[in-house]
Design a protein around this motif. Sequence first.
Motif, PDB file in Angstrom:
ATOM      1  N   UNK A 102      43.759  17.427  20.234  1.00 53.67           N
ATOM      2  CA  UNK A 102      45.201  16.640  20.382  1.00 53.67           C
ATOM      3  C   UNK A 102      45.913  16.762  18.902  1.00 53.67           C
ATOM      4  N   UNK A 103      45.203  15.957  17.808  1.00 53.03           N
ATOM      5  CA  UNK A 103      45.673  15.832  16.614  1.00 53.03           C
ATOM      6  C   UNK A 103      46.330  17.528  15.918  1.00 53.03           C
ATOM      7  N   UNK A 104      45.267  18.508  16.206  1.00 56.15           N
ATOM      8  CA  UNK A 104      45.712  19.838  15.856  1.00 56.15           C
ATOM      9  C   UNK A 104      47.148  20.320  16.448  1.00 56.15           C
ATOM     10  N   UNK A 105      47.278  20.072  17.513  1.00 54.81           N
ATOM     11  CA  UNK A 105      48.591  20.290  18.076  1.00 54.81           C
ATOM     12  C   UNK A 105      49.681  19.338  17.636  1.00 54.81           C
ATOM     13  N   UNK A 106      49.485  18.151  17.754  1.00 57.29           N
ATOM     14  CA  UNK A 106      50.420  17.045  17.439  1.00 57.29           C
ATOM     15  C   UNK A 106      49.892  16.182  16.431  1.00 57.29           C
ATOM     16  N   UNK A 107      50.110  16.272  15.260  1.00 63.36           N
ATOM     17  CA  UNK A 107      49.705  15.682  13.926  1.00 63.36           C
ATOM     18  C   UNK A 107      50.226  14.552  13.943  1.00 63.36           C
ATOM     19  N   UNK A 108      51.295  14.253  14.585  1.00 65.20           N
ATOM     20  CA  UNK A 108      51.941  12.826  14.463  1.00 65.20           C
ATOM     21  C   UNK A 108      51.510  11.931  15.292  1.00 65.20           C
ATOM     22  N   UNK A 109      50.643  12.266  16.247  1.00 64.39           N
ATOM     23  CA  UNK A 109      50.056  11.500  17.456  1.00 64.39           C
ATOM     24  C   UNK A 109      49.335  10.192  16.910  1.00 64.39           C
TER      25      UNK A 109
END
Lengths: 326, 553
Positions: free
Chosen positions: B356-363
């Motif tokens: 998930x954080x690979x795709x969306x690091x601001x999560x």
Amino acid sequence: MSDDNVRILRTPGHHGYGVKFSPFNPNLVAVATGQNFGLLGRGKLILSDLCLPDDGVVSSCEWSDALFDLTWSEQSPNNIVTASGDGTLHLWDTANPQAPLMVYQEHLKEVYSVDWSQTQDYQVFVSASWDTTLKLWDPNRSRSLMTMTGHEALVYQAVWSPHLSGCIASVAGDGILRIWNTKKNSQPSITIRVCEGEVLSCDWCKYNENVIATASTDANIYGWDLRQPTLPIFILFGHEYPVRRVKFSPFIETQLASASYDFTTRVWDHTAPSPCLEVMKNHTEFVYGLDLSNHKEGVMADCAWDQTVAIYHPGKPHLTPHEALQ
Amino acid sequence: MPSVVREMPLFASLTMLHVTNHWQMRACDGLRVVLQHREMREIESMRARTGPMRGPGIADLASEASNWAEEYLASETHVQEIGPGGDWTKEFLEQQHGLTSPDIIPDSDTRWAHEYLSETLLDEAASAEASKWVEEYNPQEDSELARTANELLGTVDDPKFSNTEFMSFIKILGEGAKTDTNKDWSEEFLTSNSKEAGSLAESWSAEFIKERRQPHERWGEEFAKQLGSLDNMTIDSETMSTKEKEDFWQNLQDEWEKMAREDELTEHPWLSEFNSTAFEPFKNYQFEEDNPLKDHPDPLSEGKRCLEAGDLPSAVLLFEAAAQQSPENAEAWLLLGVTHAENEQDPSAISALRRCVEIDPNNSVAWMALATSYTNESYQTLACNSLKEWIRVNPEYNHSLPINDEAIHRKPRLMATTLAPRELIQEVQDLYIAAANQRPGENIDADVQCGLGVLFNLTGEYEKAIDCFNASLSVRPKDAKLWNKLGATLANSERSEEAIDAYRNALEISPGFIRCRYNLGISCINLGAHRRRGEDQVGRNLHELCLITSGQH
């Protein structure tokens, strides 16, 4: 490193296998030795007082075979247990060195390591032998209390945990570190493969009950957290040959010392960016024994096959027996 | 006593292999064994010797007069397994009986010791013989010993070792001649028979090939075969490069070990668990192979519904479907990870959340969940870094972080440790405390408090963690996960009763919260194990547990 801060004790004709400071008296140190590099001949336990000049020998106890290791009793200041090449262990009274108080004879091969329990509620000691077993002994009884099997090769060292009563770590030539709960049963509780080679030594961290360091023939020192034993938490590189002994500092949580066949003894801090703090070259042959004083911070002793024992305090400019050790 | 005949081939093979300097000591140990045998052969003929005492059976010991030993031997504890990973020391302690320390029994064994002592006098005579043996040692007679000593010699090319006393000793065993060293001890080893100083190191290999044809030793044949195939290569330390040498001997070693292991009765398959060390843990997410819901038209919404309803297993399958259908959907991965965590599957949760954080690091939700799961798995450094990232992606607080922070780019190997360097923990703690102070008085940021609580769990400061979670709950009282975290912290600090209350609160809000139920069970068991009195309370809790469980199905 200048010669001023190293004190050399000679053990002529005998090659040192293990050295330990007394837990009671900061100036006493005992060395387990064998003739002819421990390959053949007799053995001698030598007790030295660092307040005395020269080699400071107070008494020595002889045995018919080489002595490979020793441990001080945590109950009586004069008692030492030694481990021998003929498979026996002995309890000595240093005030009466002519003969042992007890002889414990059960192991089928050389006993390479012996350690007295580090928790005060449990006065026993453990022996580790080349017959692949460990045995638990009550010093008052000539028969062992328990035999722990599980290792598949020579066991090189067994060490009690200073935190958990009844907990032992042992390492062997099968490259495996095992943790035993002697109060539960004689089966290993945890088994960890350290490396492909042989593991020669291990020691518990004195401040963190989960951490153990192991020294192996691949010249590395691995640190393990028993809560997550699949990966080492640190690896210390630097020695060029197998590491024979590793010991955690009794004073600084992250510091440890190691002795190796590359003739050096090193001090490490595993959290430092450059972990090797000191390299000491006090010997001209394999360094076999290593101990850190519980009384005086930073004081170390190591013994080697060059028939000497070196006592020193790395980093400190001057070491005299009266200043540093009393 | 060393066992007799079996040691000889073992020693010999060891010496062959232990030519790389790493193994020198094992060769020496082997040498020692050979010398002992020789000594034994001579001594045994000299005098009768009582056999070594064998350890008695356990039953024999039970009759001895020592209450400590009796208790010890009679104790057989069968304690339930407490829980996965985590607090191994607690497990350890709980497996022990409380034993009293041993009495010092009056020593009835002194007589025995005296008897033994009289034997040791005989030993002395024998040892005197032994030392004389060294002096009289004749390598021509004991050619096996000499040969193996020479082999060892031939393998040592490091000048550091060849100049040692020990190597000189080995030389004497090999040659039997007076060496040229000026050390005092060499005088002891003088033999009256001087030997010709043959070309030992060079000829050992030829000698070896000739002699090693013992048919009952498989390894010997193998070795000779290998050696034969390398006939053209001179085994000369100067011409062979270090790498070639190492390869050559490494192959031999592998051969030998392979053969040695062929005879082993039991393989330990579970040990391979420890062999497969991936330095990057939880790298790739493993999807369920047979997912019946794989082709669901709208797995994400359906999954959310299942999550609401408390059906965690279905939710997992649906979110997996969602992630497989749209692999770049960060929300799918987030929900998958979070659900796994609730379902007591931290390793899977970590894999999914990392995706998930690979795709969306601001999560930020993902980072906080990662921190929790890492903490549960004792990956302290990774947990700290996740907490740091949470701050970084949070616009309200990230001003306190330097722009070019290198933490994330640290080598994976260092990250996967269970002990975070103190500086890192302190740094992250300071960040969170600063963030908490940013919001005045009653305006508490539940997430910051939650992060701080997780941090204090890492360092074992459970009292502080409890305060943080309480603060967090004052703002979000209906958050089952927070209640669970509070409960877990209470349980870890030995306040099992209060922990159970917290868990019950969580389960009232979210009855399908499997992780919480699991924790509740553990706390009940802990209460049972530690409390002798107050069984009413334990009984009540266990009863409630059964009620809750049965009420669900």
